[in-house]
Structures are given as C-alpha cells and as structure tokens.
Design a protein around this motif. Sequence first.
Motif, mmCIF file in Angstrom:
data_model
loop_
_atom_site.group_PDB
_atom_site.id
_atom_site.type_symbol
_atom_site.label_atom_id
_atom_site.label_comp_id
_atom_site.label_asym_id
_atom_site.label_seq_id
_atom_site.Cartn_x
_atom_site.Cartn_y
_atom_site.Cartn_z
ATOM 1 N N GLU A 227 0.861 -1.184 0.000
ATOM 2 C CA GLU A 227 0.000 0.000 0.000
ATOM 3 C C GLU A 227 0.896 1.233 0.000
ATOM 4 O OE1 GLU A 227 -3.836 -1.103 2.649
ATOM 5 O OE2 GLU A 227 -1.929 -1.265 3.721
ATOM 6 N N PRO A 228 1.555 1.538 -1.122
ATOM 7 C CA PRO A 228 2.550 2.627 -1.138
ATOM 8 C C PRO A 228 1.938 3.987 -0.819
ATOM 9 C CG PRO A 228 2.030 1.889 -3.357
ATOM 10 C CD PRO A 228 1.403 0.904 -2.436
ATOM 11 N N MET A 229 2.613 4.709 0.094
ATOM 12 C CA MET A 229 2.139 6.031 0.496
ATOM 13 C C MET A 229 3.253 7.065 0.537
ATOM 14 S SD MET A 229 -0.811 5.233 3.360
ATOM 15 C CE MET A 229 -0.003 3.839 4.136
ATOM 16 N N LEU A 230 4.410 6.750 -0.047
ATOM 17 C CA LEU A 230 5.515 7.699 -0.199
ATOM 18 C C LEU A 230 6.092 8.186 1.129
ATOM 19 C CD1 LEU A 230 4.169 9.885 -3.166
ATOM 20 C CD2 LEU A 230 5.610 7.863 -3.275
ATOM 21 N N ALA A 231 5.875 7.441 2.199
ATOM 22 C CA ALA A 231 6.420 7.860 3.496
ATOM 23 C C ALA A 231 7.940 7.962 3.461
ATOM 24 C CB ALA A 231 5.999 6.871 4.587
ATOM 25 N N ASP A 232 8.579 7.105 2.648
ATOM 26 C CA ASP A 232 10.043 7.118 2.564
ATOM 27 C C ASP A 232 10.533 7.843 1.311
ATOM 28 O OD1 ASP A 232 9.028 5.267 0.842
ATOM 29 O OD2 ASP A 232 10.521 3.722 1.244
ATOM 30 N N GLN A 233 9.648 8.605 0.652
ATOM 31 C CA GLN A 233 10.034 9.374 -0.529
ATOM 32 C C GLN A 233 9.548 10.821 -0.383
ATOM 33 O OE1 GLN A 233 8.251 6.129 -3.196
ATOM 34 N NE2 GLN A 233 9.874 6.965 -4.489
ATOM 35 N N LEU A 249 -3.514 2.979 -4.126
ATOM 36 C CA LEU A 249 -3.489 1.675 -4.781
ATOM 37 C C LEU A 249 -3.245 0.546 -3.778
ATOM 38 C CD1 LEU A 249 -1.292 2.601 -7.871
ATOM 39 C CD2 LEU A 249 -3.737 2.107 -7.903
ATOM 40 N N LEU A 250 -3.819 -0.597 -4.097
ATOM 41 C CA LEU A 250 -3.571 -1.837 -3.359
ATOM 42 C C LEU A 250 -2.893 -2.812 -4.312
ATOM 43 C CD1 LEU A 250 -4.029 -3.793 -0.921
ATOM 44 C CD2 LEU A 250 -6.205 -4.409 -2.027
#
Length: 258
Positions: A227-233, A249-250
């Motif tokens: 479940e990408p949420m850009l926490a590390d980007q 997105l899933l």
Amino acid sequence: MQTSVYDKENFFELYQKIRANPISLNNIVEKPTMLSLLPDLTGKKLLDLGCGMGEHLALYLARKADFVVGIDLSLAMLQQAEKNLADFTPHFSEPHFAKSRFALHQLSMENLADLKETNFDVITSSFAFHYVQDFRQLLSQIYRKLKPNGRLIFSQEHPIVTAYQGGERWEKNKQKQQVAYRLNYYRDEGERDRSWFKQPFKTYHRTTATIINNLIQAGFQIEQMAEPMLADQPEWQAEFKDLQHRPVLLFIKARKIA
C-alpha cells in the motif's frame, strides 16, 4: 461486443496527454511497486490483463520474458500497444524473432476464458480490477490459465478509494488543507458511478477483506501486499499530497496452490 470508454471520441487522446507526464501516479508509484513484486521473468510466459498501451509488456520483455500476451477491451489502446512493442522489439539481438515474442487480443477481462493461450507462469494486471463486476468469476478464470504455482500480481484502486459514493471526499481544516479522508460508504460494496473527462463509466467497490477472501476461495495463497504512500520518498510528497494520508493503490501478489 462491449465497448471501452477509451475508444470514445477524443477520450484516448486526452488520456495519452496525461500519461505523457513523467511525474504521474503510474510512473512514480504504480510501475516501481509492480516491478518490485515480480519474480525472475527469464524464460517465462506472461499475460497482462487490461494491458493498455503495452508499457508493462515491454518491461517484461526487457526482463527476459520469453513470451508475453496482452488483452484489453480498447481497440485504441491495443493499436498503440502494437506500435510501442514494434518500436521496442528491435532492441533485441534477434530482431527477426522479436515479433513472435508478443501477442495482443481485443478482449475484456470478464471473457478471459475465450483466450486460447494458457499455462502462464505469471498473470498481471495494473490499475484495472476495480472495473470488474464479477471478481470471483475472474479469479476462477485466472486460476485455470496459470501453471501450478503460477503467480498473480495485480494493482487496483485501493478499497479506501473505491468506497466513495458521493459528498465531500476530504475533511479539510480552515486553511483548506486535507486532514482526513472520509470512509462513510466503505462497508457498502457494489457498483459506483464515475466520470472522467466528462465521460461516465462504472467501477466496483469491494472491501479489502472481500478481495482477500475471494483470492483464498479461488485457490490462491497470498504472498505479499503493498500500500505505497511515499512515506520514505519525501521528494514526492508535495506533488502527491493525497498519499500523505491514505494509499491510492492496493497491490497483491498471490500464488496458485497446485
């Protein structure tokens, strides 16, 4: 035969303009995540459901897949996919063999049983399963098309997103900043009426539990989810503000239990 919203007048051209933007959800989030879930594709046979303009098929061939098949309901998409793959395949060391490395078919996912090809090592789908009304039937057809221990890897709109039925999507503060995403219709599964470029179309909402349970009931073992949420980007957080609060997105990777 069913028709695709992408084949309506001017719709595909507008879609192409959006996809030409290198800073898009597809390029920054969807593609990298999908590729990270793929197994080694060397010598493998793949099927992409809702293949669109063939971008993922080209990536699979670049990863040394032996043969790739794409299906899509949109004729405009398939015509562009044919051009894209024709432009891509001359990069192979055996150009005369390249044309036999892929096949494209105008076919809806719901009619997957009509596809003659079978025994795929991997079946993928990007950003498409939320358009499918009968998810159980689709999974049953996918299961029959896969080899024993074959993988199904797909992305779709996250159930948090497909839940929306009306009203304000976001709760905002006095500065009109997004602070919370509303989920008042999450438990109400079923059809959703949507519009894009003033063209109406339908998607279907299923809870995460329903998606997972349908996969298990169809004979799949869940291997990985994302479940990408850009926490590390952080470099993309200003561009994709929505992803600071909830996943768009899933992604699910599942194995056919032989």
